[in-house]
Design a protein around this motif. Structure first.
Motif, PDB file in Angstrom:
ATOM      1  N   LEU A 150      57.025 -21.607  13.855  1.00 48.09           N
ATOM      2  CA  LEU A 150      56.199 -22.805  13.810  1.00 48.09           C
ATOM      3  C   LEU A 150      56.662 -23.880  14.793  1.00 48.09           C
ATOM      4  CD1 LEU A 150      55.480 -23.219   9.985  1.00 48.09           C
ATOM      5  CD2 LEU A 150      53.954 -22.377  11.770  1.00 48.09           C
ATOM      6  N   GLU A 151      57.856 -23.693  15.352  1.00 52.71           N
ATOM      7  CA  GLU A 151      58.369 -24.648  16.336  1.00 52.71           C
ATOM      8  C   GLU A 151      57.866 -24.333  17.748  1.00 52.71           C
ATOM      9  OE1 GLU A 151      62.574 -24.546  16.001  1.00 52.71           O
ATOM     10  OE2 GLU A 151      62.613 -25.277  13.926  1.00 52.71           O
ATOM     11  N   SER A 152      57.137 -23.218  17.907  1.00 50.99           N
ATOM     12  CA  SER A 152      56.702 -22.798  19.243  1.00 50.99           C
ATOM     13  C   SER A 152      55.243 -23.166  19.491  1.00 50.99           C
ATOM     14  CB  SER A 152      56.881 -21.283  19.400  1.00 50.99           C
ATOM     15  OG  SER A 152      56.033 -20.579  18.494  1.00 50.99           O
ATOM     16  N   GLU A 153      54.879 -24.402  19.192  1.00 48.20           N
ATOM     17  CA  GLU A 153      53.486 -24.826  19.288  1.00 48.20           C
ATOM     18  C   GLU A 153      53.036 -24.962  20.743  1.00 48.20           C
ATOM     19  OE1 GLU A 153      50.544 -28.376  17.606  1.00 48.20           O
ATOM     20  OE2 GLU A 153      52.705 -28.415  17.168  1.00 48.20           O
ATOM     21  N   LEU A 154      51.818 -24.498  21.013  1.00 46.66           N
ATOM     22  CA  LEU A 154      51.213 -24.630  22.332  1.00 46.66           C
ATOM     23  C   LEU A 154      50.240 -25.808  22.347  1.00 46.66           C
ATOM     24  CD1 LEU A 154      50.423 -20.872  23.045  1.00 46.66           C
ATOM     25  CD2 LEU A 154      52.065 -22.273  24.284  1.00 46.66           C
ATOM     26  N   PRO A 155      50.104 -26.511  23.490  1.00 41.40           N
ATOM     27  CA  PRO A 155      49.236 -27.698  23.567  1.00 41.40           C
ATOM     28  C   PRO A 155      47.771 -27.326  23.771  1.00 41.40           C
ATOM     29  CG  PRO A 155      50.288 -27.342  25.662  1.00 41.40           C
ATOM     30  CD  PRO A 155      50.845 -26.280  24.745  1.00 41.40           C
ATOM     31  N   LEU A 156      47.178 -26.658  22.783  1.00 39.82           N
ATOM     32  CA  LEU A 156      45.806 -26.174  22.906  1.00 39.82           C
ATOM     33  C   LEU A 156      44.906 -26.848  21.874  1.00 39.82           C
ATOM     34  CD1 LEU A 156      46.552 -22.400  23.559  1.00 39.82           C
ATOM     35  CD2 LEU A 156      45.916 -24.133  25.214  1.00 39.82           C
ATOM     36  N   PHE A 157      44.952 -28.180  21.832  1.00 41.35           N
ATOM     37  CA  PHE A 157      44.165 -28.975  20.893  1.00 41.35           C
ATOM     38  C   PHE A 157      43.263 -29.929  21.651  1.00 41.35           C
ATOM     39  CE2 PHE A 157      43.781 -33.036  18.548  1.00 41.35           C
ATOM     40  CZ  PHE A 157      43.030 -32.587  17.475  1.00 41.35           C
ATOM     41  N   LEU A 158      42.023 -30.037  21.185  1.00 38.44           N
ATOM     42  CA  LEU A 158      41.047 -30.894  21.842  1.00 38.44           C
ATOM     43  C   LEU A 158      40.359 -31.760  20.792  1.00 38.44           C
ATOM     44  CD1 LEU A 158      39.914 -31.283  24.742  1.00 38.44           C
ATOM     45  CD2 LEU A 158      38.034 -29.782  24.070  1.00 38.44           C
ATOM     46  N   PRO A 159      40.346 -33.110  20.974  1.00 37.20           N
ATOM     47  CA  PRO A 159      39.708 -33.988  19.977  1.00 37.20           C
ATOM     48  C   PRO A 159      38.245 -33.636  19.758  1.00 37.20           C
ATOM     49  CG  PRO A 159      40.990 -35.271  21.547  1.00 37.20           C
ATOM     50  CD  PRO A 159      40.945 -33.875  22.076  1.00 37.20           C
ATOM     51  N   SER A 160      37.815 -33.770  18.510  1.00 40.11           N
ATOM     52  CA  SER A 160      36.435 -33.494  18.158  1.00 40.11           C
ATOM     53  C   SER A 160      35.707 -34.804  17.867  1.00 40.11           C
ATOM     54  CB  SER A 160      36.375 -32.562  16.950  1.00 40.11           C
ATOM     55  OG  SER A 160      35.060 -32.148  16.689  1.00 40.11           O
ATOM     56  N   ALA A 161      34.506 -34.699  17.299  1.00 39.39           N
ATOM     57  CA  ALA A 161      33.689 -35.872  16.998  1.00 39.39           C
ATOM     58  C   ALA A 161      32.915 -35.634  15.712  1.00 39.39           C
ATOM     59  CB  ALA A 161      32.726 -36.165  18.145  1.00 39.39           C
ATOM     60  N   GLN A 162      32.524 -36.709  15.056  1.00 39.66           N
ATOM     61  CA  GLN A 162      31.732 -36.628  13.836  1.00 39.66           C
ATOM     62  C   GLN A 162      30.238 -36.739  14.122  1.00 39.66           C
ATOM     63  OE1 GLN A 162      33.103 -35.919  10.826  1.00 39.66           O
ATOM     64  NE2 GLN A 162      35.031 -35.730  11.967  1.00 39.66           N
ATOM     65  N   HIS A 163      29.870 -37.464  15.154  1.00 40.57           N
ATOM     66  CA  HIS A 163      28.461 -37.676  15.453  1.00 40.57           C
ATOM     67  C   HIS A 163      27.822 -36.360  15.910  1.00 40.57           C
ATOM     68  CE1 HIS A 163      24.781 -39.277  17.149  1.00 40.57           C
ATOM     69  NE2 HIS A 163      25.083 -40.483  16.682  1.00 40.57           N
ATOM     70  N   PRO A 164      26.714 -35.925  15.273  1.00 42.84           N
ATOM     71  CA  PRO A 164      26.116 -34.620  15.615  1.00 42.84           C
ATOM     72  C   PRO A 164      25.673 -34.505  17.065  1.00 42.84           C
ATOM     73  CG  PRO A 164      24.664 -35.908  14.173  1.00 42.84           C
ATOM     74  CD  PRO A 164      25.991 -36.586  14.175  1.00 42.84           C
ATOM     75  N   SER A 165      25.206 -35.577  17.666  1.00 45.38           N
ATOM     76  CA  SER A 165      24.782 -35.522  19.068  1.00 45.38           C
ATOM     77  C   SER A 165      25.959 -35.228  19.992  1.00 45.38           C
ATOM     78  CB  SER A 165      24.115 -36.840  19.470  1.00 45.38           C
ATOM     79  OG  SER A 165      22.921 -37.042  18.752  1.00 45.38           O
ATOM     80  N   ILE A 166      27.071 -35.884  19.717  1.00 45.88           N
ATOM     81  CA  ILE A 166      28.264 -35.662  20.533  1.00 45.88           C
ATOM     82  C   ILE A 166      28.819 -34.266  20.305  1.00 45.88           C
ATOM     83  CG2 ILE A 166      30.577 -36.498  21.066  1.00 45.88           C
ATOM     84  CD1 ILE A 166      28.270 -38.350  21.902  1.00 45.88           C
ATOM     85  N   ARG A 167      28.765 -33.801  19.077  1.00 43.47           N
ATOM     86  CA  ARG A 167      29.250 -32.443  18.779  1.00 43.47           C
ATOM     87  C   ARG A 167      28.401 -31.402  19.513  1.00 43.47           C
ATOM     88  NH1 ARG A 167      32.634 -31.988  14.194  1.00 43.47           N
ATOM     89  NH2 ARG A 167      31.888 -29.871  13.861  1.00 43.47           N
ATOM     90  N   ARG A 168      27.083 -31.621  19.585  1.00 39.81           N
ATOM     91  CA  ARG A 168      26.223 -30.678  20.310  1.00 39.81           C
ATOM     92  C   ARG A 168      26.611 -30.626  21.784  1.00 39.81           C
ATOM     93  NH1 ARG A 168      21.973 -33.092  17.350  1.00 39.81           N
ATOM     94  NH2 ARG A 168      21.293 -34.228  19.218  1.00 39.81           N
ATOM     95  N   ALA A 169      26.890 -31.778  22.364  1.00 38.45           N
ATOM     96  CA  ALA A 169      27.300 -31.822  23.764  1.00 38.45           C
ATOM     97  C   ALA A 169      28.635 -31.107  23.961  1.00 38.45           C
ATOM     98  CB  ALA A 169      27.391 -33.278  24.235  1.00 38.45           C
TER      99      ALA A 169
END
Length: 269
Positions: A150-169
């Motif tokens: 669990l200490e070998s984490e890779l930086p593969l995270f991307l912020p998401s969104a709650q607004h459906p229009s932004i999520r579709r984009a």
């Protein structure tokens, strides 16, 4: 891509026994391909290994890219949905067997030892650890090793969104990073460009351009640690110039794509 609704996802979880876990742990192979599971959570920690293709795991915080040949850690009770493009092997551990104080999803490097032990463990289904001493011993050893992995984490995270229009984009962009455009994203969001830019920044604390750049580099990381050639990766994530890709990669990763690729391939050995 087959999209499962809430009921279909619950039925799938029931078929695998995730609604009635027992013992120190259990494992199975999910042979599903091109399937999006709806939002769900389970009582046991999950260690998922992408054996047959890449996957994505989404939480309220954002998206985690799981490249083929790597593993992801999903803590117990974490609400998430997952997209599986190829077969995956999943292990489930009782929270009593592994303490996880961070409580967040992580993408792990996945050494050859981890890969081998995960694939070996799938022979023991739900309930095996309670009747088979070998299964119980093996899974407990695997649980102990998880503390190190669990200490070998890779930086593969991307912020998401709650607004459906932004999520579709966002969904549109991540589906094909090589052809994505702002005008098409704005059209899919059904907003004016000005409103879209403001909404996007409010949802993610990032500009569209910065988010897209990070999405491209994180996707590139996932491809590079699979051993793909740097020039091929640059094209696949939307860069026509290798030098532009190397510069953008270095700004986010702190090193060039060739160095990054070599370093993680050496760690995997």
């Amino acid at each position: 891509m087959q999209t499962l609704n809430a009921l279909e996802t619950r039925n799938a979880l029931h078929a695998y026994g995730l609604d009635r876990p027992s013992g120190v742990g259990f494992a199975f192979v999910d042979a599903a391909r091109d399937v999006l599971y709806d939002w769900h959570a389970h009582d046991y920690h999950q260690l998922i290994y992408a054996a047959g293709g890449p996957a994505q795991i989404e939480t309220g915080r954002g998206r985690h890219i799981l490249p083929q040949g790597r593993a992801a850690w999903i803590p117990a009770e974490t609400l998430h949905r997952s997209m599986v493009t190829g077969g995956v092997a999943s292990l489930y551990f009782s929270p009593d067997a592994i303490e996880d104080e961070t409580r967040h999803v992580r993408i792990l490097i996945g050494s050859r030892l981890m890969q081998g032990m995960i694939l070996h463990a799938v022979r023991w289904p739900l309930g095996a650890s309670e009747s088979d001493p070998l299964a119980d011993s093996f899974l407990r050893t695997l649980a102990l090793l998880c503390g190190e992995w669990l200490e070998s984490e890779l930086p593969l995270f991307l912020p998401s969104a709650q607004h459906p229009s932004i999520r579709r984009a966002m969904d549109y962009a991540l589906a094909d990073l090589s052809t994505v455009s702002l005008s098409k994203a704005v059209a899919i969001a059904a907003q004016s460009e000005r409103t879209f830019r403001r909404s996007f920044a409010r949802e993610t604390s990032m500009t569209w351009q910065a988010w897209l750049a990070q999405a491209r580099i994180q996707m590139a990381m996932g491809l590079l640690i699979r051993g793909r050639r740097v020039s091929d990766v640059a094209i696949e994530v939307g860069y026509s110039s290798l030098s532009a890709f190397a510069k953008a990669f270095g700004q986010i990763a702190g090193e060039g794509p060739a160095q990054f690729r070599q370093r993680y391939l050496e760690k995997a050995d």
